[in-house]
Design an enzyme around this catalytic site. Structure first.
Site, PDB file in Angstrom:
ATOM      1  N   CYS A  30     108.649  54.734  41.307  1.00 32.22           N
ATOM      2  CA  CYS A  30     109.114  54.187  42.582  1.00 32.22           C
ATOM      3  C   CYS A  30     108.098  54.560  43.663  1.00 32.22           C
ATOM      4  O   CYS A  30     107.748  55.743  43.799  1.00 32.22           O
ATOM      5  CB  CYS A  30     110.490  54.751  42.916  1.00 32.22           C
ATOM      6  N   TYR A  37      99.123  44.223  34.292  1.00 35.62           N
ATOM      7  CA  TYR A  37      99.763  45.296  33.520  1.00 35.62           C
ATOM      8  C   TYR A  37     100.738  44.741  32.490  1.00 35.62           C
ATOM      9  O   TYR A  37     100.809  45.242  31.365  1.00 35.62           O
ATOM     10  CB  TYR A  37     100.441  46.322  34.449  1.00 35.62           C
ATOM     11  N   CYS A  61     112.852  49.300  42.230  1.00 35.32           N
ATOM     12  CA  CYS A  61     113.689  50.466  41.927  1.00 35.32           C
ATOM     13  C   CYS A  61     115.109  50.168  42.418  1.00 35.32           C
ATOM     14  O   CYS A  61     115.304  49.282  43.253  1.00 35.32           O
ATOM     15  CB  CYS A  61     113.089  51.661  42.680  1.00 35.32           C
ATOM     16  N   ARG A  64      98.804  43.601  29.527  1.00 38.75           N
ATOM     17  CA  ARG A  64      98.347  44.740  28.716  1.00 38.75           C
ATOM     18  C   ARG A  64      99.517  45.433  28.022  1.00 38.75           C
ATOM     19  O   ARG A  64      99.409  45.839  26.866  1.00 38.75           O
ATOM     20  CB  ARG A  64      97.583  45.732  29.611  1.00 38.75           C
ATOM     21  N   VAL A 108      96.153  54.909  28.412  1.00 33.76           N
ATOM     22  CA  VAL A 108      97.537  54.884  28.899  1.00 33.76           C
ATOM     23  C   VAL A 108      98.445  54.215  27.869  1.00 33.76           C
ATOM     24  O   VAL A 108      99.594  53.921  28.154  1.00 33.76           O
ATOM     25  CB  VAL A 108      97.617  54.131  30.260  1.00 33.76           C
ATOM     26  N   HIS A 133      95.306  59.760  32.484  1.00 41.64           N
ATOM     27  CA  HIS A 133      95.489  58.617  33.384  1.00 41.64           C
ATOM     28  C   HIS A 133      96.910  58.059  33.363  1.00 41.64           C
ATOM     29  O   HIS A 133      97.139  56.950  33.848  1.00 41.64           O
ATOM     30  CB  HIS A 133      94.474  57.520  33.047  1.00 41.64           C
ATOM     31  N   SER A 173      83.125  55.138  27.396  1.00 44.17           N
ATOM     32  CA  SER A 173      81.831  54.785  27.979  1.00 44.17           C
ATOM     33  C   SER A 173      81.293  55.969  28.782  1.00 44.17           C
ATOM     34  O   SER A 173      80.101  56.027  29.071  1.00 44.17           O
ATOM     35  CB  SER A 173      81.966  53.551  28.870  1.00 44.17           C
ATOM     36  N   ALA A 184      85.542  53.709  15.571  1.00 40.02           N
ATOM     37  CA  ALA A 184      86.447  54.857  15.484  1.00 40.02           C
ATOM     38  C   ALA A 184      87.205  54.893  14.156  1.00 40.02           C
ATOM     39  O   ALA A 184      87.286  55.950  13.511  1.00 40.02           O
ATOM     40  CB  ALA A 184      87.441  54.799  16.645  1.00 40.02           C
ATOM     41  N   GLN A 195      92.009  59.344  27.924  1.00 41.64           N
ATOM     42  CA  GLN A 195      91.990  58.555  29.164  1.00 41.64           C
ATOM     43  C   GLN A 195      92.890  57.342  28.998  1.00 41.64           C
ATOM     44  O   GLN A 195      93.107  56.583  29.937  1.00 41.64           O
ATOM     45  CB  GLN A 195      90.567  58.079  29.459  1.00 41.64           C
TER      46      GLN A 195
HETATM   47  P1  OAD Z   1      85.536  51.680  28.490  1.00 39.35           P
HETATM   48  O1  OAD Z   1      86.089  50.302  28.330  1.00 39.35           O
HETATM   49  O2  OAD Z   1      84.751  51.989  29.701  1.00 39.35           O
HETATM   50  O3  OAD Z   1      84.596  52.031  27.249  1.00 39.35           O
HETATM   51  C1  OAD Z   1      85.008  51.803  25.949  1.00 39.35           C
HETATM   52  C2  OAD Z   1      84.006  52.439  25.025  1.00 39.35           C
HETATM   53  O4  OAD Z   1      84.479  52.281  23.688  1.00 39.35           O
HETATM   54  C3  OAD Z   1      82.599  51.824  25.073  1.00 39.35           C
HETATM   55  O5  OAD Z   1      81.645  52.864  25.178  1.00 39.35           O
HETATM   56  C4  OAD Z   1      82.479  51.093  23.739  1.00 39.35           C
HETATM   57  O6  OAD Z   1      81.139  51.131  23.220  1.00 39.35           O
HETATM   58  C5  OAD Z   1      83.394  51.926  22.858  1.00 39.35           C
HETATM   59  N1  OAD Z   1      83.966  51.184  21.723  1.00 39.35           N
HETATM   60  C6  OAD Z   1      84.215  49.861  21.602  1.00 39.35           C
HETATM   61  N2  OAD Z   1      84.766  49.583  20.407  1.00 39.35           N
HETATM   62  C7  OAD Z   1      84.861  50.779  19.745  1.00 39.35           C
HETATM   63  C8  OAD Z   1      85.343  51.153  18.465  1.00 39.35           C
HETATM   64  N3  OAD Z   1      85.848  50.257  17.606  1.00 39.35           N
HETATM   65  N4  OAD Z   1      85.279  52.471  18.117  1.00 39.35           N
HETATM   66  C9  OAD Z   1      84.759  53.392  18.982  1.00 39.35           C
HETATM   67  N5  OAD Z   1      84.300  53.079  20.197  1.00 39.35           N
HETATM   68  C10 OAD Z   1      84.349  51.788  20.585  1.00 39.35           C
HETATM   69  O7  OAD Z   1      86.782  52.685  28.300  1.00 39.35           O
HETATM   70  P2  OAD Z   1      86.959  54.176  28.818  1.00 39.35           P
HETATM   71  O8  OAD Z   1      85.710  54.981  28.644  1.00 39.35           O
HETATM   72  O9  OAD Z   1      88.202  54.696  28.201  1.00 39.35           O
HETATM   73  O10 OAD Z   1      90.734  54.175  33.845  1.00 39.35           O
HETATM   74  O11 OAD Z   1      87.224  53.933  30.340  1.00 39.35           O
HETATM   75  C11 OAD Z   1      87.567  55.000  31.144  1.00 39.35           C
HETATM   76  C12 OAD Z   1      88.570  54.566  32.171  1.00 39.35           C
HETATM   77  O12 OAD Z   1      88.116  53.412  32.867  1.00 39.35           O
HETATM   78  C13 OAD Z   1      89.907  54.114  31.632  1.00 39.35           C
HETATM   79  O13 OAD Z   1      90.773  55.191  31.344  1.00 39.35           O
HETATM   80  C14 OAD Z   1      90.437  53.306  32.742  1.00 39.35           C
HETATM   81  C15 OAD Z   1      89.207  52.473  32.971  1.00 39.35           C
HETATM   82  O14 OAD Z   1      89.139  51.745  34.088  1.00 39.35           O
HETATM   83  C16 OAD Z   1      91.673  53.879  34.733  1.00 39.35           C
HETATM   84  O15 OAD Z   1      92.395  52.906  34.617  1.00 39.35           O
HETATM   85  C17 OAD Z   1      91.743  54.842  35.862  1.00 39.35           C
END
Ligand code: OAD
Length: 240
Positions: free
Chosen positions: A124, A68, A144, A71, A100, A116, A185, A224, A98
């Site tokens: 804490c 973390y 904490c 990131r 953070v 999320h 994704s 994007a 989704q």
């Molecule tokens: P992912 O990492 O699963 O997917 C990212 C998506 O962004 C993929 O489909 C890529 O093709 C697309 N992508 C990559 N570059 C891009 C760009 N320049 N423009 C547009 N799209 C692009 O991320 P999430 O779908 O957000 O959850 O993942 C969902 C959740 O899984 C997250 O919120 C997190 C993760 O584990 C938790 O931590 C609970």
């Protein structure tokens, strides 16, 4: 006609009044923040599913916090990109994310549902109190004032999403006449399932095909930062 041009034409015709954006890690990829899935998503050969869990934190809180902190450092130094900034021009839209990273709010979006959580909040583990903490912690794991450990105030795999966030996101999805999905994704539930609640015109922006449970009306295979601004322009034209 290109996918963008087709989507723009459909949006102009519809003149949408209630717009929802649903975003994932891909909307922040153009800000230099790695996505979770794919090669660039790996950190020391760990997957998000191995680190973002209550079990991983129980086993090795320092390892989880190191991930973390890495990131948090990237995000602290990142800036909203053209996609976040375009979305922020839609003053009446609801942004369901989704992510953070807080970049939608930093870009100026007013109505953001952070499904999320937020990586700059810590919680804490004993009292459940949350604090905003942007600066790096001096030592890991952080504690904490009560002596118990702090954890990131984010939703981990196997944990429930906040009820108010889900209720708000569901209502917005059901009430929207246009849904724009950017950079997810579509594999993580229950977030991905929210898309199925929407009936009506939908546009997806993602350079790769996603696994969303229901297909969008238009799928734009582009980044994007490239494809979001023209879609936003079309929405704003209709509201003039
Ligand atoms: P992912 O990492 O699963 O997917 C990212 C998506 O962004 C993929 O489909 C890529 O093709 C697309 N992508 C990559 N570059 C891009 C760009 N320049 N423009 C547009 N799209 C692009 O991320 P999430 O779908 O957000 O959850 O993942 C969902 C959740 O899984 C997250 O919120 C997190 C993760 O584990 C938790 O931590 C609970």
């Amino acid at each position: 006609m290109s996918e963008v041009a087709q989507a723009v034409e459909a949006i102009r015709k519809l003149r949408p009044r209630r717009v929802v954006l649903f975003t994932g890690a891909g909307v922040s990829a153009d800000s230099g923040i790695p996505t979770f899935r794919g090669n660039e998503g790996l950190w020391r050969n760990f997957r998000a599913e191995d680190l973002a869990t209550p079990q991983a934190f129980e086993r090795d809180p320092v390892l989880v916090w190191q991930w973390y902190e890495m990131r948090r450092d990237i995000i602290r130094n990142a800036k909203p990109n053209a996609a976040h900034l375009a979305i922020a021009r839609l003053h009446d839209a609801v942004v369901i994310t989704q992510n953070v990273d807080g970049l939608h709010k930093r870009a100026g979006s007013g109505d953001v549902v952070e499904l999320h959580g937020n990586i700059f909040r810590a919680r804490c583990v004993r009292e459940g109190t949350t604090t905003l903490r942007e600066a790096p912690f001096a030592s890991l794991p952080p504690h904490c004032e009560c002596g118990a450990m702090l954890r990131p105030d984010v939703v981990w795999f196997g944990e429930m999403l906040s009820e108010p966030a889900i209720a708000r996101a569901s209502a917005a999805m059901m009430g929207a006449d246009l849904l724009v999905v950017v950079g997810t994704s579509g594999v993580v539930y229950p977030a991905a399932g929210l898309v199925s609640l929407h009936r009506g015109l939908s546009v997806e922006i993602n350079p790769q095909a996603s696994s969303l449970p229901s297909a969008c009306t238009f799928a734009i295979p582009a980044r994007a930062a490239e494809a979001t601004p023209p879609i936003v322009d079309a929405i704003l034209e209709g509201s003039e």
